[in-house]
Motif scaffolding. Structure first.
Motif, PDB file in Angstrom:
ATOM      1  N   PHE A  18     -12.609  29.009   3.857  1.00  0.00           N
ATOM      2  CA  PHE A  18     -11.726  28.770   2.721  1.00  0.00           C
ATOM      3  C   PHE A  18     -12.428  28.181   1.508  1.00  0.00           C
ATOM      4  O   PHE A  18     -11.890  28.224   0.399  1.00  0.00           O
ATOM      5  CB  PHE A  18     -10.566  27.849   3.130  1.00  0.00           C
ATOM      6  N   THR A  19     -13.614  27.617   1.704  1.00  0.00           N
ATOM      7  CA  THR A  19     -14.333  27.076   0.547  1.00  0.00           C
ATOM      8  C   THR A  19     -14.650  28.179  -0.461  1.00  0.00           C
ATOM      9  O   THR A  19     -14.727  27.919  -1.666  1.00  0.00           O
ATOM     10  CB  THR A  19     -15.632  26.390   0.978  1.00  0.00           C
ATOM     11  N   SER A  21     -12.793  30.734  -1.441  1.00  0.00           N
ATOM     12  CA  SER A  21     -11.676  30.955  -2.354  1.00  0.00           C
ATOM     13  C   SER A  21     -11.321  29.692  -3.125  1.00  0.00           C
ATOM     14  O   SER A  21     -11.117  29.730  -4.348  1.00  0.00           O
ATOM     15  CB  SER A  21     -10.454  31.457  -1.576  1.00  0.00           C
ATOM     16  N   ALA A  22     -11.267  28.563  -2.424  1.00  0.00           N
ATOM     17  CA  ALA A  22     -10.879  27.311  -3.089  1.00  0.00           C
ATOM     18  C   ALA A  22     -11.837  26.955  -4.216  1.00  0.00           C
ATOM     19  O   ALA A  22     -11.410  26.560  -5.314  1.00  0.00           O
ATOM     20  CB  ALA A  22     -10.814  26.182  -2.066  1.00  0.00           C
ATOM     21  N   ILE A  26     -11.562  25.985  -8.191  1.00  0.00           N
ATOM     22  CA  ILE A  26     -12.007  24.652  -8.610  1.00  0.00           C
ATOM     23  C   ILE A  26     -13.108  24.745  -9.662  1.00  0.00           C
ATOM     24  O   ILE A  26     -13.100  24.007 -10.660  1.00  0.00           O
ATOM     25  CB  ILE A  26     -12.471  23.849  -7.389  1.00  0.00           C
ATOM     26  N   VAL A  48      -5.056  26.358  -6.111  1.00  0.00           N
ATOM     27  CA  VAL A  48      -6.006  26.240  -5.004  1.00  0.00           C
ATOM     28  C   VAL A  48      -5.289  26.457  -3.675  1.00  0.00           C
ATOM     29  O   VAL A  48      -5.738  27.226  -2.819  1.00  0.00           O
ATOM     30  CB  VAL A  48      -6.697  24.858  -5.010  1.00  0.00           C
ATOM     31  N   GLY A  49      -4.150  25.784  -3.496  1.00  0.00           N
ATOM     32  CA  GLY A  49      -3.395  25.946  -2.252  1.00  0.00           C
ATOM     33  C   GLY A  49      -2.916  27.368  -2.050  1.00  0.00           C
ATOM     34  O   GLY A  49      -2.977  27.908  -0.928  1.00  0.00           O
ATOM     35  N   VAL A  52      -5.804  29.751  -1.043  1.00  0.00           N
ATOM     36  CA  VAL A  52      -6.238  29.504   0.341  1.00  0.00           C
ATOM     37  C   VAL A  52      -5.266  30.166   1.321  1.00  0.00           C
ATOM     38  O   VAL A  52      -5.687  30.731   2.333  1.00  0.00           O
ATOM     39  CB  VAL A  52      -6.357  27.984   0.597  1.00  0.00           C
ATOM     40  N   HIS A  55      -6.040  33.732   1.296  1.00  0.00           N
ATOM     41  CA  HIS A  55      -7.305  33.928   2.005  1.00  0.00           C
ATOM     42  C   HIS A  55      -7.066  33.928   3.517  1.00  0.00           C
ATOM     43  O   HIS A  55      -7.588  34.791   4.244  1.00  0.00           O
ATOM     44  CB  HIS A  55      -8.278  32.815   1.614  1.00  0.00           C
ATOM     45  N   THR A 157      -6.339  31.118 -12.772  1.00  0.00           N
ATOM     46  CA  THR A 157      -6.528  29.684 -12.999  1.00  0.00           C
ATOM     47  C   THR A 157      -6.418  29.357 -14.479  1.00  0.00           C
ATOM     48  O   THR A 157      -5.808  28.353 -14.868  1.00  0.00           O
ATOM     49  CB  THR A 157      -7.898  29.236 -12.465  1.00  0.00           C
TER      50      THR A 157
END
Length: 298
Positions: A18-19, A21-22, A26, A48-49, A52, A55, A157
């Motif tokens: 998940f890092t 996509s998050a 970010i 972000v949520g 994830v 994802h 974003t």
């Protein structure tokens, strides 16, 4: 039907991924805070949520499709959720649909806070999630990943954080997206032999061994050149050159890929996808930190 623990269900979503996509979101938020200012952090963290959740839905959907199509077998590297019988295909399919439902609900709620443009960006993300497996089998998976983890997160974003699309955010999206795609490409290069048996043609097959090695090296090393070249033009702050401290890791990954000389050399790069994910994580964190530091110091 066996009863699974909450931990088993979570592991089935591959949370360690998940890092990718998050941090796409970010890093975009950090760039926008530095380049424009006045970002809505609540909406940004909400995004972000949501990504994830998309994802997680995409991971489980891909696992389901790969197992049903014969791409993932007991011989395959990586995910063993289905190949070792830990879950049934129906369980993973239902998990994917459930996660997708939560992702859509989060996206629609965020759209209600921001505007209709987010619907079209989210629709693109939904199509990437559902269509990734068949497109990957037709050598288009890399394009989907660049879109889903580079272009769309950056534009989405920008819209939710600023209220409009700030196209300059794509300066940040490109290097992060390439590093995410390097994770996929390492995986597909390693799996060329088993994918061929399943009559699946990824971009790695189309490029061949030498071409795949060259593409991976480009995706791994170009982001560093991109940042260094753009800093003097004010596109990134001078603090961003600190990212070259990670160049040694990128070069090691590139050298590891060059050990892949034939399709039988899968074991030589068995963990390169994980090491590529580590590089993307560190690159994104360093870039985010440099952008936020310069924002704070100004």
């Amino acid at each position: 039907m066996a009863k699974h623990s909450l931990k088993a269900w979570i592991v089935a979503t591959r949370p360690w991924s998940f890092t990718a996509s998050a941090l796409s979101v970010i890093a975009s938020l950090a760039f926008l805070a530095w380049a424009v200012g006045g970002v809505d952090w609540t909406n940004g963290l909400w995004a972000v949520g949501a990504i994830v959740l998309f994802h997680a839905a995409g991971n489980t959907w891909s696992d389901y499709c790969d197992f049903r199509s014969g791409v993932d077998t007991a011989e395959s590297y990586g995910v063993v959720t289905l190949t070792q019988g830990l879950f049934t295909p129906v369980e993973i399919r239902n998990l994917s649909f459930g996660l997708l439902g939560f992702a859509l609900a989060a996206g629609l709620a965020l759209m209600a806070r921001t505007g209709l443009l987010l619907f079209w960006i989210g629709l693109g993300g939904l199509l990437c999630t559902l269509c990734y497996p068949p497109l990957k089998y037709r050598a288009l998976g890399d394009l989907v990943i660049l879109t889903a983890y580079g272009l769309l997160p950056a534009l989405g974003t920008s819209f939710v954080a600023l209220g409009y699309v700030e196209w300059r955010v794509l300066w940040m999206a490109l290097p992060v997206g390439l590093l995410v795609d390097a994770i996929l490409h390492a995986n597909n290069t390693r799996d060329m032999r088993t994918d061929r048996r399943a009559a699946v043609k990824t971009l790695a097959h189309g490029l061949g061994v030498r071409g795949s090695v060259a593409l991976y090296s480009f995706e791994t090393l170009f982001p560093f050149a991109w940042v260094v070249l753009l800093v003097p033009f004010g596109i990134f702050p001078w603090w961003s050159v600190v990212v070259v401290a990670l160049l040694g890791l990128a070069l090691r990954n590139s050298r590891a890929m060059r050990a892949f000389r034939t399709e039988e050399d899968a074991a030589a790069i068995a963990t390169l996808d994980q090491r590529s994910a580590q590089l993307q994580l560190l690159f994104s964190l360093v870039m985010t930190a440099s952008l936020l530091l310069d924002t704070w110091l100004r």
